[in-house]
Design an enzyme around this catalytic site. Structure first.
Site, mmCIF file in Angstrom:
data_model
loop_
_atom_site.group_PDB
_atom_site.id
_atom_site.type_symbol
_atom_site.label_atom_id
_atom_site.label_comp_id
_atom_site.label_asym_id
_atom_site.label_seq_id
_atom_site.Cartn_x
_atom_site.Cartn_y
_atom_site.Cartn_z
ATOM 1 N N CYS A 94 25.449 54.915 4.290
ATOM 2 C CA CYS A 94 25.299 56.253 3.729
ATOM 3 C C CYS A 94 25.989 56.334 2.377
ATOM 4 C CB CYS A 94 25.865 57.337 4.638
ATOM 5 S SG CYS A 94 25.536 58.975 3.946
ATOM 6 N N ILE B 134 23.325 65.148 1.119
ATOM 7 C CA ILE B 134 23.634 66.086 2.199
ATOM 8 C C ILE B 134 25.089 65.897 2.618
ATOM 9 C CG2 ILE B 134 22.998 66.867 4.532
ATOM 10 C CD1 ILE B 134 20.687 67.188 2.508
HETATM 11 C C1 LIG Z 1 17.631 64.441 3.292
HETATM 12 C C2 LIG Z 1 17.891 63.072 3.835
HETATM 13 C C3 LIG Z 1 18.901 62.871 4.774
HETATM 14 C C4 LIG Z 1 19.155 61.612 5.293
HETATM 15 N N1 LIG Z 1 20.140 61.451 6.235
HETATM 16 C C5 LIG Z 1 20.355 60.227 6.786
HETATM 17 C C6 LIG Z 1 21.316 60.054 7.817
HETATM 18 O O1 LIG Z 1 21.955 61.013 8.271
HETATM 19 N N2 LIG Z 1 21.514 58.795 8.319
HETATM 20 C C7 LIG Z 1 20.794 57.724 7.867
HETATM 21 O O2 LIG Z 1 20.980 56.611 8.351
HETATM 22 N N3 LIG Z 1 19.864 57.869 6.899
HETATM 23 C C8 LIG Z 1 19.622 59.084 6.346
HETATM 24 N N4 LIG Z 1 18.655 59.229 5.366
HETATM 25 C C9 LIG Z 1 17.886 58.045 4.917
HETATM 26 C C10 LIG Z 1 16.526 57.967 5.611
HETATM 27 O O3 LIG Z 1 16.688 57.837 7.011
HETATM 28 C C11 LIG Z 1 15.695 56.781 5.070
HETATM 29 O O4 LIG Z 1 16.392 55.583 5.292
HETATM 30 C C12 LIG Z 1 15.410 56.902 3.578
HETATM 31 O O5 LIG Z 1 15.195 58.234 3.224
HETATM 32 C C13 LIG Z 1 14.205 56.064 3.134
HETATM 33 O O6 LIG Z 1 13.009 56.489 3.741
HETATM 34 P P1 LIG Z 1 11.959 57.521 3.057
HETATM 35 O O7 LIG Z 1 11.672 57.015 1.678
HETATM 36 O O8 LIG Z 1 10.760 57.510 3.955
HETATM 37 O O9 LIG Z 1 12.634 58.834 3.013
HETATM 38 C C14 LIG Z 1 18.392 60.487 4.843
HETATM 39 C C15 LIG Z 1 17.373 60.696 3.888
HETATM 40 C C16 LIG Z 1 17.106 61.960 3.385
HETATM 41 C C17 LIG Z 1 16.011 62.126 2.382
#
Ligand SMILES: Cc1cc2nc3c(=O)[nH]c(=O)nc-3n(C[C@H](O)[C@H](O)[C@H](O)COP(=O)(O)O)c2cc1C
Ligand SMILES: Cc1cc2nc3c(=O)[nH]c(=O)nc-3n(C[C@H](O)[C@H](O)[C@H](O)COP(=O)(O)OP(=O)(O)OC[C@H]3O[C@@H](n4cnc5c(N)ncnc54)[C@H](O)[C@@H]3O)c2cc1C
Ligand code: FES
Lengths: 258, 305
Positions: free
Chosen positions: B131, B72
């Site tokens: 990030c 993103i």
């Molecule tokens: C589309 C998307 C956008 C994300 N944006 C951020 C963000 O802006 N800041 C952040 O710290 N993590 C961001 N993440 C990471 C998530 O907060 C999380 O740490 C990561 O996806 C692992 O968890 P999950 O497997 O349940 O998705 C993003 C993840 C996804 C999939």
């Protein structure tokens, strides 16, 4: 917008690698705008992302909606294995803006231009225009004869004209939808179009300046509801972005950078 | 029953241990049309930067088995707009906000924290030093223990609210970073962010993502996330918000056992927009099965495994 199971009524190949699927359930009552779409969960636990598919038509008496999808990858391949009476998890109807089929008056004409799997939302728009007795012409583009679908269906809606173009000339006329479009010299009040980005761009460029052009955009999606910023598109002046899932998927062609 | 699930973390008094993960829930508006956000334990809002950011080119997401890549690129309206437009909207819900903060420079991080500091519903900050999707900033603070510590102490000076540091899994030794930020004053840790990955389109022979690389999330990363939560739990007593591939209440239990105090649910919100609610509903049954009267009884088991 809801997330509910819909029952599969039919799922059949109607052209090469192209399937028509009919679903039934209460959610259908909410489906009334051409251009809006459903976010479909692929059965099984493999796929974390849903697939956005346009609503191609609804039948409120039967409580059914119909989708047409092309098998282009793993998720749509898995969809082809779904059988009648199976249930699909569906989130929808999604989209904040569809084709404005309420706008044209009966003395105006609409040109509908669809390319490949861009045809389904165009067909829904055609049904609405036909119900309102708005004259419309249809230009459809496909790769080849095997890929052609819905020609008869458009004709039954009393389209003024239905032109089929194929890339290889194996059916209809050889050439692009733009070739067909340029042959007709009477500009229409509206164009509704959906298909590959290059085609939309060409339609926009070829359209008469007084014609209001509405394009339906596609982009890879995450949430489908405006929360993840996956599906953005730059505005024409490049100072800002729109989200295709909630601000569109249909835009007036001067709103977005194609 | 609500008491059973309650979890208290620095700055976050949570009705249950479940919060949507940053970036997967926007600023809550869209999901508030699906359910009552007051049912959530907390909300981690989209990563916020000093100025508005437009993010990367599209496609920004791709799929892989049981997972997805995203690039993103931190698209967000900027700290002032988040303070003036997004946080006030969330005021109507009885839920603490974990404000996720990003930047390209230490000054930018500090500026965001200062801008959001006075919002009464922001219970704590989550500093994203991990990030993978922006060229400058973010990740370099997450891969070098000294830089991570430096940034943490600068942010601690800028706010009186608790600070959670969100750790990157794209490192050789995540415990070194965890220890460094703990020494620098972090009040808690969030882990894990996404793992850097790639997919190619066999037809075009090009990467699927316009940004070429992106962050892998979803069930595919769950074992990695559990291992890292477990490892970090061995070296610190700080509260841990665990995440990575959580889809069910059973997954939550696994994270608690590994050493997490609460969890965040990211990608699962895309697969099933009601994922967080369904998990909260299922948790009591899981506590019953484990003969636990409260979630807190399951916390910190990691240390004694
Ligand atoms: C589309 C998307 C956008 C994300 N944006 C951020 C963000 O802006 N800041 C952040 O710290 N993590 C961001 N993440 C990471 C998530 O907060 C999380 O740490 C990561 O996806 C692992 O968890 P999950 O497997 O349940 O998705 C993003 C993840 C996804 C999939
Ligand atoms: C609003 C909208 C309406 C659509 N309507 C239709 C329709 O009526 N009929 C139809 O056949 N197709 C339609 N599409 C395109 C359709 O969503 C993709 O072809 C489909 O998602 C591809 O999935 P897959 O499993 O075949 O491919 P995979 O390669 O397995 O997909 C991997 C990931 O990429 C995404 N993706 C790949 N190609 C596209 C694409 N062109 N657009 C969006 N996402 C993509 C998938 O959704 C999935 O998340 C529409 C797309 C959008 C955005
Ligand atoms: S798909 Fe998430 S914002 Fe459009």
């Amino acid at each position: 917008m809801k997330s509910v199971p819909l029952k599969v009524v039919r799922n059949q190949e109607i052209a090469e690698e192209t399937y028509e699927m009919t679903l039934s359930g209460e959610l259908v009552q909410e489906m009334n705008r051409p251009g809006t779409f459903l976010h479909i969960k692929i059965p099984g636990s493999h796929h974390v992302l849903r697939r956005p598919i346009s609503i191609a038509s609804v039948n409120q008496e039967l409580g059914t909606c119909t989708l047409v999808y092309k098998c282009t990858g793993e998720g749509t391949r898995a969809l082809t294995n779904v059988r009648p009476n199976d249930c699909l998890q569906v989130l929808g109807p999604l989209g904040g803006q569809g084709f404005p089929t309420e706008e044209p008056s009966t003395d105006q004409e609409v040109t509908l231009i669809g390319g490949g799997v861009g045809v389904p939302p165009i067909y829904f728009a055609a049904r609405r225009l036909s119900e309102r007795n708005i004259p419309f012409r249809v230009i459809l583009g496909f790769q080849n004869e095997a890929a052609v679908f819905y020609e008869e269906a458009f004709k039954q809606l009393q389209a003024t004209d239905v032109t089929i173009m194929t890339d290889d000339g194996s059916y209809g006329e050889k050439g692009t939808v733009i070739d067909a479009f340029l042959k007709h010299d009477q500009p229409s009040s509206y164009i509704y179009t959906c298909g590959p980005r290059g085609m939309l761009k060409a339609v926009k460029a070829a359209a008469h300046p007084d014609t209001r052009v509405y394009v339906s955009l596609e982009e890879h999606m995450g949430c489908g509801i405006g929360a993840c910023f996956a599906c953005v598109c730059k505005t024409e002046d490049e100072t800002s972005y729109v989200k295709i899932c909630t601000d569109g998927p249909v835009f007036q062609s001067n709103e977005v950078l194609l | 029953m609500s008491e059973r699930l309650a979890v208290n973390l620095p700055g976050l008094t949570m009705k249950n241990p479940i919060m949507p993960a940053s970036g997967c829930f926007g600023f809550g508006r869209e999901f508030s049309e699906l359910y009552d956000l007051s049912l959530l334990g907390a909300i981690a809002i989209k990563g916020t930067t000093g100025e508005q950011r437009f993010g990367n080119n599209t496609p920004r997401v791709a799929e892989s088995p049981s997972g997805m890549l995203n690039s993103i690129g931190l698209q967000n309206p900027g700290a002032k707009s988040v303070r003036d437009n997004e946080l006030p909207f969330l005021e109507q819900f009885d839920v603490p906000i974990l404000a996720n903060v990003s930047g390209s420079s230490p000054e930018e991080y500090v500026n965001v924290v200062k801008t959001l500091n006075d919002a009464s519903n922001v219970g704590a900050f989550e500093v994203n030093i991990s990030c993978p999707n922006v060229k400058t900033g973010g990740i370099q603070f997450g891969t070098d223990p000294e830089q991570a510590a430096m940034l943490t102490s600068l942010i601690k000076e800028a706010t009186n609210k608790p600070v959670y540091v969100k750790l990157s899994p794209n490192v050789t030794d995540i415990t070194a970073i965890a220890k460094a930020v703990e020494r620098a004053g972090a009040d808690g840790l969030s882990l894990i962010n996404t793992l850097i990955g790639m997919r190619f389109d066999w037809r075009t022979k090009k990467p699927i993502l316009a940004n070429e690389k992106g962050g892998l999330s979803g069930p595919a990363i769950k074992p990695v996330a559990l291992r890292m939560v477990y490892d970090v739990r061995q070296v610190t007593d700080l509260p841990i918000i665990g995440m990575g591939g959580i889809e069910s209440a059973k997954d939550v239990i696994e994270f608690l056992i590994a050493g997490a105090d609460a969890v965040a649910v990211g990608t699962a919100n895309f697969t099933n927009p009601f994922a967080c609610l369904e998990i909260i509903d299922e948790l009591p049954t899981w506590l019953d099965q484990l003969n636990a009267s409260q979630v807190s009884e399951l916390q910190r088991r990691g240390v004694v495994l």
